[in-house]
Design an enzyme around this catalytic site. Structure first.
Site, short mmCIF file in Angstrom:
data_model
loop_
_atom_site.label_atom_id
_atom_site.label_comp_id
_atom_site.label_asym_id
_atom_site.label_seq_id
_atom_site.Cartn_x
_atom_site.Cartn_y
_atom_site.Cartn_z
N THR A 42 54.44 28.92 42.72
CA THR A 42 53.05 28.48 42.56
C THR A 42 53.07 26.99 42.30
O THR A 42 53.89 26.53 41.53
CB THR A 42 52.39 29.16 41.36
OG1 THR A 42 52.34 30.54 41.64
CG2 THR A 42 50.97 28.68 41.14
N THR B 244 57.73 27.32 35.09
CA THR B 244 58.21 28.70 35.17
C THR B 244 59.67 28.68 35.62
O THR B 244 60.57 28.60 34.80
CB THR B 244 57.34 29.56 36.11
OG1 THR B 244 57.19 28.89 37.37
CG2 THR B 244 55.97 29.82 35.50
#
Length: 387
Positions: free
Chosen positions: A173, A140
């Site tokens: 994350t 990401t």
């Protein structure tokens, strides 16, 4: 670099959506550790159930949508995804691990994810290209791939991770997948994985925020026809796990959002391991320490304050604080403030990798934690990115 025997991987990234697949030609023993965030994402709930049963055949990861805090609809999305991938792989749906990373509160576009997964499946394979395609698909805000490989005698262990922000796991994350072609029992894998994760991934921090989606999954398919405990010693396998997870953990922190420096905190002289770990994490998590590191400022008082705030046993008369890097070492506190060369301290802290070494002076226990500096770029990234 290749995937361990019997594993096939692939990935694709398109229109802001990434899809990665891991498939084993043989059923795997599986173990996992997951976030302790009380608002855990729907795929975490499903994947933990798969790991509890101890058997898996494949993994699907989507990036872009975390599928956290999405209610019953989000959980149904996970089941739909698992069902579709199970059909694709010719496996039971309760043997499919599902992981997601991305924006919290957004459900994944299941139909599009499944369509992309079918494309990936057509070109899945074991080569370095396939490994890297999987790695890139799950990223990401990462800027670098995070891959580590241990090669034993006739067997191997491959680790692939992602993570750059929301890293303060308790298992940002943060996702990690560990694949090995040795054979092992699920309960043993779970025990070994838990111990290693506690000393590696659970000792890293980028920003102190624990994600809703943190997951570490270990798959062992036995395709090498070697078993842990008979053909491969338990000690060697544990060492392989530790080496791979340590390398991945360091890569995650080194790639922390906006980071320019890797911080390694080494705490010695603690009364017990729990207190050593608590002190190390407190220092690595301190925004004041992280900001001082960015400014190449030897502000040892912030380190002392972090130790005190951790509520650990410490002897001020024996406490020692030092900074160490490729540019040398500087002691700033040793039972009291030490006069030190400010210019040398600046040089020591100018390195891209800096150790903070603290001796609490009360015992023999030690621990290590990893962190990074806190920069203007971190603020810019997170001011613009919807978590």
């Amino acid at each position: 670099m290749r995937a361990p025997e019997g594993f096939l991987l692939g990935g694709i990234k398109r229109e802001g959506i990434g899809v990665g697949l891991i498939f084993s030609e043989r059923r795997c023993a599986v173990a996992g550790t997951f976030t302790e965030n009380t608002l855990r994402a729907a795929p975490v709930e499903h994947s933990e159930e798969v790991c509890d049963r101890g058997v898996a055949r494949g993994v699907i990861v989507n990036s872009g949508h975390a599928n956290a805090m999405t209610g019953e609809e989000g959980y149904q999305d996970v089941l739909r995804t698992a069902e579709a991938i199970a059909e694709l792989m010719g496996a039971p749906e309760d043997e499919i691990v599902v992981c997601s990373t991305g924006v919290i509160g957004e459900r994944p576009p299941v139909d599009k994810i499944v369509r992309y997964a079918r494309e990936v499946w057509e070109d899945i394979g074991p080569t370095e290209r396939h490994v890297r395609e999987f790695s890139r698909a799950i990223m990401t805000t990462d800027t670098e791939e995070k891959i580590a490989l241990y090669e034993g005698d006739g067997w191997s262990l491959l680790g692939i991770a992602k993570g750059a922000g929301m890293i303060h796991p308790n298992m940002s994350t943060m996702l990690a997948f560990l694949l090995t072609d040795v054979g092992a029992k699920p309960k043993e894998l779970q025990m070994w994985l838990r111990d290693v994760v506690n000393d590696t991934f659970n000792m890293i921090t980028v920003d102190g925020d624990e994600s809703t989606n943190d997951s570490v999954v270990l798959l062992a398919n036995g395709s090498s026809n070697l078993k842990v405990g008979s053909d491969v010693t338990i000690t060697e396998f544990q060492r392989a796990l530790e080496e791979v997870c340590t390398e991945l953990a360091e890569k995650i922190v080194r790639d922390g959002e906006g980071a320019t420096k890797l911080m390694i905190v080494c705490v010695h002289g603690a009364s017990n391991e729990v207190e050593a770990r608590r002190a190390a994490r407190a220092i690595a998590s301190s925004n004041l320490v992280k900001a001082a590191l960015f400014g190449e400022n030897p502000n040892w008082g912030r380190i002392g304050a972090a130790v005190g705030a951790a509520r650990v046993d410490v002897d001020p008369d024996e406490l020692r604080i030092a900074f160490r890097s490729s540019e040398g070492e500087i002691v700033t506190y040793e039972g009291g403030p030490v006069d030190f060369d400010e210019e040398k301290a600046k040089r020591v802290l100018s390195a891209s990798e800096v150790e903070i070494v603290v001796d609490l002076g009360v015992g023999d226990a030690s621990a290590r934690a990893w962190g990074c500096d806190l920069t203007y770029e971190y603020v810019r990234i997170n001011a613009e990115y919807r978590t």
